[in-house]
Design a protein around this motif. Structure first.
Motif, PDB file in Angstrom:
ATOM      1  N   ASN A  19     -70.182  25.244   3.397  1.00  0.00           N
ATOM      2  CA  ASN A  19     -71.033  25.523   2.234  1.00  0.00           C
ATOM      3  C   ASN A  19     -70.602  24.689   1.036  1.00  0.00           C
ATOM      4  O   ASN A  19     -71.444  24.133   0.309  1.00  0.00           O
ATOM      5  N   GLN A  34     -79.156  23.667   3.976  1.00  0.00           N
ATOM      6  CA  GLN A  34     -79.132  25.072   3.570  1.00  0.00           C
ATOM      7  C   GLN A  34     -78.561  25.952   4.668  1.00  0.00           C
ATOM      8  O   GLN A  34     -78.835  25.728   5.845  1.00  0.00           O
ATOM      9  N   TYR A  65     -77.262  26.172   9.950  1.00  0.00           N
ATOM     10  CA  TYR A  65     -77.636  25.245   8.882  1.00  0.00           C
ATOM     11  C   TYR A  65     -78.821  24.385   9.300  1.00  0.00           C
ATOM     12  O   TYR A  65     -78.924  23.972  10.459  1.00  0.00           O
TER      13      TYR A  65
END
Length: 180
Positions: A19, A34, A65
């Motif tokens: 992240n 994302q 992701y």
């Protein structure tokens, strides 16, 4: 903020590092990736402390992701294992199917695997995922041994929390270009 040492991730998860890496890639204009939340339905909620105490998964999730890197669609999943083999039971059929369908749409699918006992990260290309998955489906090994993996796709955390998977993605793309 967690740091990485010779004793492993120590309290921080691989997803936390990915992240942070994705935030860094976004700020540098390199990628928009994302995290896909797993859909859940709460069953019990502790209203006093404002948190869910029991829930179930609504549906099968796809991958962790998804996004784009310089116009290339990308999807991947993050996996951790604490031994020298990666159990394929950590990967689900619907995920392999999704990744295969993603590849058919000219996207790039891969896994980032953290071997915590060795403090090593591995970029597993979709072609490898498919090979190992099919081997298991036809009665072969249900896991992938560390020594079966391509040395050129092992990589390390940088700056204590940066997972430079774009470097491996470039190697993957180069191999694909050379095999066309």
């Amino acid at each position: 903020m967690g740091t990485w040492s010779s004793r492993g991730l120590r309290g921080s998860t691989l997803e936390d590092f990915i992240n942070r890496t994705n935030e860094r890639y976004l700020s540098q204009g390199l990628a928009l990736i994302q995290k896909i939340p797993t859909p859940i339905t709460p069953v019990k909620i502790d209203k006093e402390h404002r948190h869910i105490t029991l829930a179930y998964f609504d549906q099968q999730s796809t991958v962790d992701y998804i996004g784009a890197v310089q116009g290339i669609p990308v999807c991947f999943d993050a996996k951790e294992c604490s031994v020298n083999t990666f159990p394929l039971q950590n990967l689900h059929e619907h995920q392999v199917t999704f990744m295969g369908n993603f590849e058919k749409q000219e996207g790039i699918s891969f896994l980032v695997i953290y071997f915590s006992n060795r403090n090593e990260l591995y970029y597993m290309r979709y072609s490898e995922i498919k090979t190992f998955w099919e081997r298991a489906q036809h009665g072969g090994r249900k896991s992938v041994r560390h020594d079966e993996l391509s040395r050129e796709f092992f990589f390390e955390l940088k700056d204590g929390m940066y997972v430079p998977y774009l470097e491996m993605l470039q190697k993957d793309l180069n191999l694909r270009d050379n095999n066309e």
